[in-house]
Design a protein around this motif. Structure first.
Motif, PDB file in Angstrom:
ATOM      1  N   ASN A  85      37.421  87.316   3.628  1.00  0.00           N
ATOM      2  CA  ASN A  85      38.440  88.032   4.420  1.00  0.00           C
ATOM      3  C   ASN A  85      37.919  89.360   4.965  1.00  0.00           C
ATOM      4  O   ASN A  85      38.611  90.384   4.923  1.00  0.00           O
ATOM      5  CB  ASN A  85      39.695  88.283   3.585  1.00  0.00           C
ATOM      6  N   ALA A 134      38.450  90.996  11.580  1.00  0.00           N
ATOM      7  CA  ALA A 134      37.377  90.154  11.046  1.00  0.00           C
ATOM      8  C   ALA A 134      36.565  90.883   9.978  1.00  0.00           C
ATOM      9  O   ALA A 134      36.093  90.261   9.023  1.00  0.00           O
ATOM     10  CB  ALA A 134      36.469  89.699  12.171  1.00  0.00           C
ATOM     11  N   ASN A 189      34.347  79.564   5.927  1.00  0.00           N
ATOM     12  CA  ASN A 189      34.492  79.649   7.381  1.00  0.00           C
ATOM     13  C   ASN A 189      35.528  80.715   7.723  1.00  0.00           C
ATOM     14  O   ASN A 189      36.588  80.778   7.098  1.00  0.00           O
ATOM     15  CB  ASN A 189      34.940  78.303   7.955  1.00  0.00           C
ATOM     16  N   GLY A 190      35.185  81.560   8.708  1.00  0.00           N
ATOM     17  CA  GLY A 190      36.116  82.596   9.137  1.00  0.00           C
ATOM     18  C   GLY A 190      36.102  83.829   8.251  1.00  0.00           C
ATOM     19  O   GLY A 190      36.938  84.724   8.406  1.00  0.00           O
TER      20      GLY A 190
END
Lengths: 301, 257
Positions: free
Chosen positions: A210, A19, A39-40
């Motif tokens: 990312n 993450a 998102n993410g």
């Protein structure tokens, strides 16, 4: 002095997802900083690590010079957090939720009761103090989470998408409130999808993608990076739009179109060209989504 | 946090826990009183009147300590298990996790909540038993010690269950499939001396047998097992479970990613 210092922070979840890939971030005391990303991208992981809800894999995190591993109690006393999802006991009363939170920080009940009254009044929740939290509206629940986060008088307020799903009026009143507490000296770090929010309130913004921060600067300097400005043009009736193709025009309806104009270019030239295309301009205004443009540009890179 | 702040934080958790089980007293305090009244009525009064005395006490008097202890065990366990898991489920546990609280205070607060519910329910059931019989109380101090130690052990067990549980179903599995059989086979309704020697030996593996008998000793001075062994076992369980719970909380098991 830095309110938040993050050095080479990495997080790999048990599922193997990386993450965070070694991010660095310094947030100055008193700053109003945004963490932006799709998102993410890793925004909530950063916030989770800062607030003790996520265990970091490696790296160093300091809150006002208190290392969260070594002086975690002192570090947490500095922070108030407003999470993305509702996370209070649905059966507890508004007042109890706020006062109990003060208790967890070791604040005497008599002091907490006074502070709770003041904060709930400021957030227009005092009338609901004896209402079970499940009976509150969505906007009230958001305000309750802010009230709970402020009860320990944090020096840093961390908000994870605080205005998601909130109506325009409430969003603006929340902006006003956050601006006020920032002016009073509270450092604010927020994540948001409303880029207008960043442009309106934040002094600095970090773009995360990312698990890496690839742009971090003042909002003013970031906006300067945009070489095009989008304008919304109202005309009596659209015609000959193909003559304006180099402005990347998009027709919105019979009377409105959007056009991208290079920064510094003369608007007068543009209006003349619109006239030559056979249209009469009745109104012209900047679209005001510069951060969005920047965000999309950066994401594309 | 200084000592005073820690004390405020601890008392906040205890207050919240007591407030929770008192607010829903019809689900927490009343059911054990009703269930155990039925046991007193059916096993004690109707069936018990046809049975001979055990260790010099009537069957009704014999089952009172066992039923009180059963109540203490179930309630201290389920209070912590359901409260902690419900906090996990609603994510309100994050209120504690983002605060400067240490895990020792979190464990102490929840265990005290379970202890108080266990003792309150135990006292209520004991008072209910007075409608049927007036049990002798030989060693009140010992009775209190057993109630407190048993509550702590099972409250810690409830916490362990809640830390691991991923769904409400998993909160029900341990009490239903492990705790209940062990309690029923732990000498609540009979003396193990009535069993064949082999099953007497098997019964001695059951930790609840030591609790029930130790507790019964406080009332009548009779026990199937040694009281010192019972107390030593309880203290050992407490030490092991405290360390296990703290280890899991420090690791963030079931709470942090």
């Amino acid at each position: 002095m830095n309110a938040i210092t993050i050095k080479n922070l990495k997080k790999i979840y048990a599922t193997g997802i990386e993450a965070l890939k070694g991010i660095n971030l310094d947030v100055k005391e008193g700053d109003f900083c945004a963490l932006l990303g799709a998102n993410g991208a890793g925004k909530t992981t950063v916030i989770g690590i800062l607030t003790g809800l996520v265990i970091k894999s490696s790296g160093e995190v300091k809150v006002f010079d208190y290392d969260i591993d070594i002086r975690h109690t002192a570090a947490r006393k500095m922070i108030g957090v407003v999470p993305q999802e509702m996370n209070f006991n649905m059966f507890e009363k508004v007042k109890d939720i706020v006062i109990n939170q003060a208790g967890y920080f070791g604040i005497r009940r008599s002091v907490a009761e006074k502070d709770c009254e003041q904060i709930l009044k400021e957030l227009q929740l005092w009338d609901k103090r004896d209402t079970a939290s499940r009976q509150l509206s969505g906007g009230m629940k958001r305000r309750l989470m802010i009230a709970r986060a402020l009860i320990n008088h944090p020096k840093i307020l961390i908000l994870d998408e605080p205005t998601a799903g909130v109506d325009v009026e409430l969003r603006h009143s929340m902006w006003e409130y956050l601006r006020k507490i920032n002016q009073q000296g509270t450092t604010i770090l927020l994540t948001t999808h409303y880029l207008e929010e960043v442009e309106q309130m934040c002094r600095h913004a970090a773009f995360i993608k990312n698990g890496e921060i690839f742009a971090y600067d003042s909002v003013k300097r970031l906006i300067k990076q945009i070489d095009m400005e989008t304008y919304v043009v109202h005309v009596e009736k659209i015609s000959g739009l193909n003559q304006l193709a180099h402005y990347n025009v998009i027709a919105l309806d019979e009377h409105t179109f959007e056009a991208e104009i290079t920064k510094g270019a003369k608007l007068n030239d543009f209006i003349l060209k619109v006239g030559k295309a056979g249209m009469i301009v009745t109104d012209l205004r900047p679209k005001g989504n510069r951060m969005e443009k920047l965000f999309l540009n950066i994401l594309k890179q | 946090m200084n000592f005073s702040e820690k004390l405020i934080a601890y008392s906040t958790i205890v207050r919240k826990e007591v407030h929770r089980f008192m607010r829903i007293w019809t689900q927490t305090i009343l059911p054990p009183a009703i269930t155990q009244s039925l046991y007193f009525l059916i096993f004690g009064k109707f069936i018990g009147s046809q049975l001979r005395d055990i260790g010099g006490v009537s069957y009704m008097a014999f089952i009172v300590p066992g039923l009180v202890m059963m109540t203490v065990i179930n309630n201290s366990f389920s209070n912590v298990a359901s409260s902690f898991f419900s906090s996990k489920f609603q994510r309100s546990i994050e209120e504690l996790l983002v605060s400067p609280l240490t895990n020792v205070i979190i464990v102490a607060g929840y265990i005290t909540g379970g202890l108080l519910r266990g003792i309150i329910c135990g006292v209520v059931v004991f008072c209910v038993s007075m409608f049927f019989i007036h049990p002798t109380v030989m060693y009140p101090g010992l009775i209190l010690i057993f109630m407190i130690l048993a509550s702590i052990v099972f409250a810690l067990g409830g916490l362990l269950n809640a830390i691991y549980a991923k769904s409400f179903d998993e909160i029900g599995i341990f009490p239903m499939f492990i705790l209940l059989p062990l309690t029923y086979l732990g000498g609540v309704f009979y003396s193990i001396h009535t069993l064949p020697v082999f099953w007497q030996t098997v019964s001695k593996i059951n930790p609840i047998l030591y609790l029930v008998n130790g507790f019964r000793f406080g009332f009548y001075g009779i026990s199937d097992v040694s009281i010192n062994v019972s107390i030593a076992m309880l203290i050992t369980f407490i030490i092991v479970l405290v360390f296990l719970n703290l280890y899991l909380l420090n690791k963030g098991t079931g709470l942090k990613s």
